[in-house]
Design a protein around this motif. Structure first.
Motif, short mmCIF file in Angstrom:
data_model
loop_
_atom_site.label_atom_id
_atom_site.label_comp_id
_atom_site.label_asym_id
_atom_site.label_seq_id
_atom_site.Cartn_x
_atom_site.Cartn_y
_atom_site.Cartn_z
N PHE A 1 -8.89 -2.15 -11.69
CA PHE A 1 -9.32 -1.47 -10.71
C PHE A 1 -9.54 -2.77 -9.66
O PHE A 1 -9.06 -2.91 -8.57
CB PHE A 1 -10.62 -0.80 -10.55
N ALA A 2 -10.14 -3.88 -10.35
CA ALA A 2 -10.23 -5.09 -9.37
C ALA A 2 -9.13 -5.88 -9.27
O ALA A 2 -8.98 -6.22 -7.90
CB ALA A 2 -11.47 -5.83 -10.04
N ALA A 3 -8.31 -5.96 -9.92
CA ALA A 3 -6.87 -6.48 -9.49
C ALA A 3 -6.02 -5.63 -8.62
O ALA A 3 -5.62 -6.29 -7.61
CB ALA A 3 -5.92 -6.61 -10.98
N GLY A 4 -6.16 -4.21 -8.68
CA GLY A 4 -5.53 -3.58 -7.72
C GLY A 4 -6.19 -3.59 -6.31
O GLY A 4 -5.49 -3.96 -5.47
N ALA B 1 0.81 -1.31 -0.05
CA ALA B 1 0.02 0.12 0.07
C ALA B 1 0.74 1.42 0.01
O ALA B 1 0.45 2.42 -0.23
CB ALA B 1 -0.89 0.01 0.99
N ALA B 2 1.97 1.20 0.38
CA ALA B 2 2.92 2.45 0.42
C ALA B 2 3.38 2.67 -1.01
O ALA B 2 3.45 3.93 -1.15
CB ALA B 2 4.31 2.06 1.13
N THR B 3 3.39 1.84 -1.84
CA THR B 3 3.88 2.31 -3.14
C THR B 3 2.98 2.00 -4.47
O THR B 3 3.03 2.25 -5.50
CB THR B 3 5.36 1.41 -3.64
N GLY B 4 1.89 1.34 -4.09
CA GLY B 4 0.84 0.67 -4.95
C GLY B 4 1.39 -0.59 -6.00
O GLY B 4 2.45 -1.06 -5.52
N TRP B 5 0.78 -0.96 -6.84
CA TRP B 5 1.13 -2.29 -7.56
C TRP B 5 2.21 -1.79 -8.57
O TRP B 5 2.46 -0.36 -8.90
CB TRP B 5 0.10 -2.73 -8.18
N ASP B 6 2.95 -2.62 -9.21
CA ASP B 6 3.77 -2.62 -10.42
C ASP B 6 3.10 -2.58 -11.53
O ASP B 6 2.05 -3.32 -11.96
CB ASP B 6 4.68 -3.84 -10.23
N VAL B 7 3.24 -1.62 -12.29
CA VAL B 7 2.49 -1.19 -13.75
C VAL B 7 3.41 -1.93 -14.88
O VAL B 7 4.43 -1.67 -15.06
CB VAL B 7 2.36 -0.02 -14.19
N ARG B 8 2.76 -3.16 -15.35
CA ARG B 8 3.63 -3.82 -16.25
C ARG B 8 3.10 -3.94 -17.56
O ARG B 8 1.87 -4.35 -17.68
CB ARG B 8 3.68 -5.35 -15.50
N ALA C 1 -6.19 4.02 -5.74
CA ALA C 1 -6.69 2.82 -5.62
C ALA C 1 -5.56 2.02 -4.96
O ALA C 1 -5.98 0.75 -4.26
CB ALA C 1 -7.05 2.03 -6.61
N GLY C 2 -4.46 1.99 -4.96
CA GLY C 2 -3.36 1.44 -4.42
C GLY C 2 -2.88 1.67 -3.08
O GLY C 2 -1.66 1.22 -2.58
N ARG C 3 -3.29 2.79 -2.67
CA ARG C 3 -2.89 3.18 -1.16
C ARG C 3 -3.75 2.68 -0.05
O ARG C 3 -3.39 2.99 1.10
CB ARG C 3 -3.29 4.72 -1.18
N VAL C 4 -4.53 1.62 -0.23
CA VAL C 4 -5.23 1.06 0.93
C VAL C 4 -4.90 -0.43 0.73
O VAL C 4 -4.85 -1.26 -0.33
CB VAL C 4 -6.55 1.14 0.58
N ALA C 5 -4.56 -0.97 1.93
CA ALA C 5 -4.32 -2.58 2.29
C ALA C 5 -5.46 -3.08 2.19
O ALA C 5 -6.42 -3.24 3.10
CB ALA C 5 -3.46 -2.73 3.25
#
Length: 592
Positions: free
Chosen positions: A298-301, A71-78, A341-345
């Protein structure tokens, strides 16, 4: 804080009484509103109409602990690349992409081109994930030699893990563990099961079985159990059904966590790469794919994926153009940077519905995993897996045909004025290994003997056939009565016929059978569909049908339900739309 303290309390029994009253006034006789309003998924999970606190796990913190660091960095954009285009790779990395997924091999990026493609890429900053197939060792050696020549600490995944390549995976895993601590060797790819039409439990159970098989091979080769877990990365499909995707990714971590617990390494978290579904992509109205992939991303994140790949909206047609790649990466940038959307665990954690759906799906998938294990593991159970996936595919295909599984822009709300999207003849050919590069109306092959399908394929095949005719085939809508009376069913019928690429022409307001029959004859069609209210049908359907027959109608449909002399069959919500369209093509003399 008791936020509901000022409101009267309600119970499930209160809801049940209200629901029963509404159902009975709607003509539904039942003693169980839960049963009447429940919906089964393709995995056998029952989606209830109401959830409460009893659906939560016995103990918190649900799925939050493992996700807190992300949640600190969000997900990896691949971003995925399947052609040797260094400029496209750099454009992605300079505009928000954080890792690369490279398809290497015949029909894609040649192994010898890796150095050119990655010429200006900082390997110690951008993880590289390979998708190789039978040339895994050659591609891995090329990437590692490139990193060694630059003195870079390469990270990512070498992409070993294809069926039948266990020795290669073990050899590369040993090398990664000894020499490249930030690099994994094995990808457990569950997307072929999804691409073949499987359900979420099918995909999950197969992935866990594949993962366990890799653990056995890696530990047999000499890796410690914890080291073996650290060499695996899992790949799952994310769809436009956001709650299904969220539950699937959460269930996957729960399942793999159970495997890790049994193996004595309870802290071994599952590393997840989510890819927006190939099966849900359409060739018709392809810009709607942007909306599908946005919801899936969104759902994946929210579901907790560590890395997410958004397929460009034009992926069905082969390698995407620059605009499509930009939209794909900006979809992720918007969700990460603007929506947060990636800031919450685990934002779905604690939701009564999501927690129960996660648990039920995990139970179904675990039972399927045990069935695969009893059959000798994922590779030995190939026929068993193929049969199960085929069964799920047939059930979904039936729902698609009856439009219970709607596909916007294809089976629902088609646009016959749409100009099909096409790539220039001089552009790069679509590689056979591309995620969604199967022909627009034909099946491909997903690997392991499984087919690769797209949900829209049957409707799009009919659209292609209609487009190929010198004059678009037409169905005459015999509208009876004033506009306000016939419009709802005329709109329904037009939507259904246009889903197959058939044009529609209406008679306009009126009740005179001979006038309607004359308009039918002028239209040049040989198929008609009566459109009006039940009351108007009682008064006029038989006379209008008889007049249409005299004017040359080979078939007369009726939009609605009921039996009337001269009417061949009825069109209604839930009817077999594909069957209706195929019959209509035959009646219009269009060879299929």
């Amino acid at each position: 804080m008791r936020l509901a303290a000022g409101f009267p309390s309600t119970t499930r029994d209160d809801w049940r009484a209200l629901a029963l009253d509404v159902l009975r006034r709607s003509g539904v006789e039942t003693d169980s509103p839960e049963e009447a309003l429940s919906t089964p998924t393709y995995d056998g999970v029952t989606l209830a109409p109401l959830y409460d606190a009893g659906d939560l796990p016995a103990t918190p913190p649900f799925d939050r602990a493992a996700r807190a660091a992300r949640a600190a960095t969000g997900w990896d954009v691949r971003q995925r690349h399947s052609v040797p285009d260094p400029e496209a790779v750099l454009a992605d990395l300079e505009n928000g992409v954080t890792s690369l997924w490279l398809v290497v091999g015949d029909g894609a990026i040649p192994v010898g081109e890796l150095g050119r493609v990655l010429k200006d890429v900082h390997l110690d900053l951008a993880p590289i994930v390979l998708d190789v197939g039978p040339r895994t060792t050659e591609a891995a050696d090329a990437l590692l030699a490139l990193a060694a020549g630059r003195g870079a600490a390469v990270t990512g995944n070498l992409g070993a893990g294809a069926p039948g390549a266990g020795e290669t995976a073990a050899r590369l895993a040993l090398r990664c563990a000894a020499e490249f601590p930030g690099l994994r060797a094995v990808t457990v790819d569950a997307t072929p099961y999804h691409d073949a039409g499987g359900g979420d439990a099918d995909e999950l159970g197969c992935s866990i079985a594949l993962g366990v098989g890799h653990l056995r091979r890696l530990t047999d080769a000499g890796l410690g159990v914890a080291e073996a877990f650290g060499q695996l990365e899992f790949r799952y499909a994310a769809t436009g059904d956001q709650f299904a995707t969220i539950a699937k990714l959460r269930a996957a971590r729960r399942l793999w966590g159970r495997v890790a617990e049994v193996c004595g390494v309870p802290d071994a978290a599952q590393l997840q790469h989510a890819v927006t579904s190939s099966a849900m992509m359409t060739a018709r109205d392809p810009y709607v794919n942007m909306l599908r992939t946005t919801v899936a991303c969104f759902a994946a994140g929210v579901g907790g994926a560590d890395a997410v790949t958004v397929q460009p909206f034009d992926a069905v047609f082969g390698p995407p153009d620059a605009f499509a790649r930009r939209i794909a990466r900006n979809t992720q940038a918007l969700l990460l940077e603007e929506a947060g959307a990636g800031r919450v665990a685990d934002p779905a954690g604690g939701s009564w519905y999501v927690e129960r759906r996660t648990e039920d799906l995990a139970e179904r998938a675990w039972a399927w995993f045990q069935e695969i294990e009893a059959a000798g593991g994922a590779e030995a159970a190939g026929p068993l897996i193929a049969d199960r996936v085929a069964g799920t595919r047939r059930r979904r295909d039936a729902d698609i045909a009856h439009r219970r599984f709607p596909i916007t822009g294809v089976s629902e709300f088609p646009n016959l004025a749409e100009q099909p999207l096409a790539r220039p003849a001089t552009g790069p050919a679509a590689p056979a290994s591309d995620v969604a590069s199967d022909a627009a109306s034909a099946d491909g092959e997903a690997g392991g003997g499984l087919p690769r399908i797209r949900y829209a394929r049957e409707f799009e095949a009919l659209r292609d056939l209609a487009d190929a005719q010198p004059d678009r085939p037409k169905v005459f809508l015999a509208t009876i009565g004033p506009v306000a009376v016939h419009t709802p069913r005329a709109t329904f019928a037009a939507n259904l016929f246009q889903a197959g690429g058939l044009a529609t022409e209406t008679a306009g307001p009126g009740e005179d059978p001979e006038q309607i029959a004359t308009a039918f004859a002028v239209s040049g069609s040989t198929v008609a569909c009566l459109c009006s209210s039940d009351r108007m049908y009682e008064q006029h359907a038989e006379a209008v049908a008889a007049a249409l027959r005299r004017a040359g109608a080979k078939r007369v449909w009726l939009a609605g339900k009921g039996r009337h002399e001269g009417v061949d069959a009825c069109l209604h919500t839930g009817c077999d739309a594909l069957g209706v369209l195929r019959t209509t093509f035959d009646d219009l003399g269009v060879a299929r």
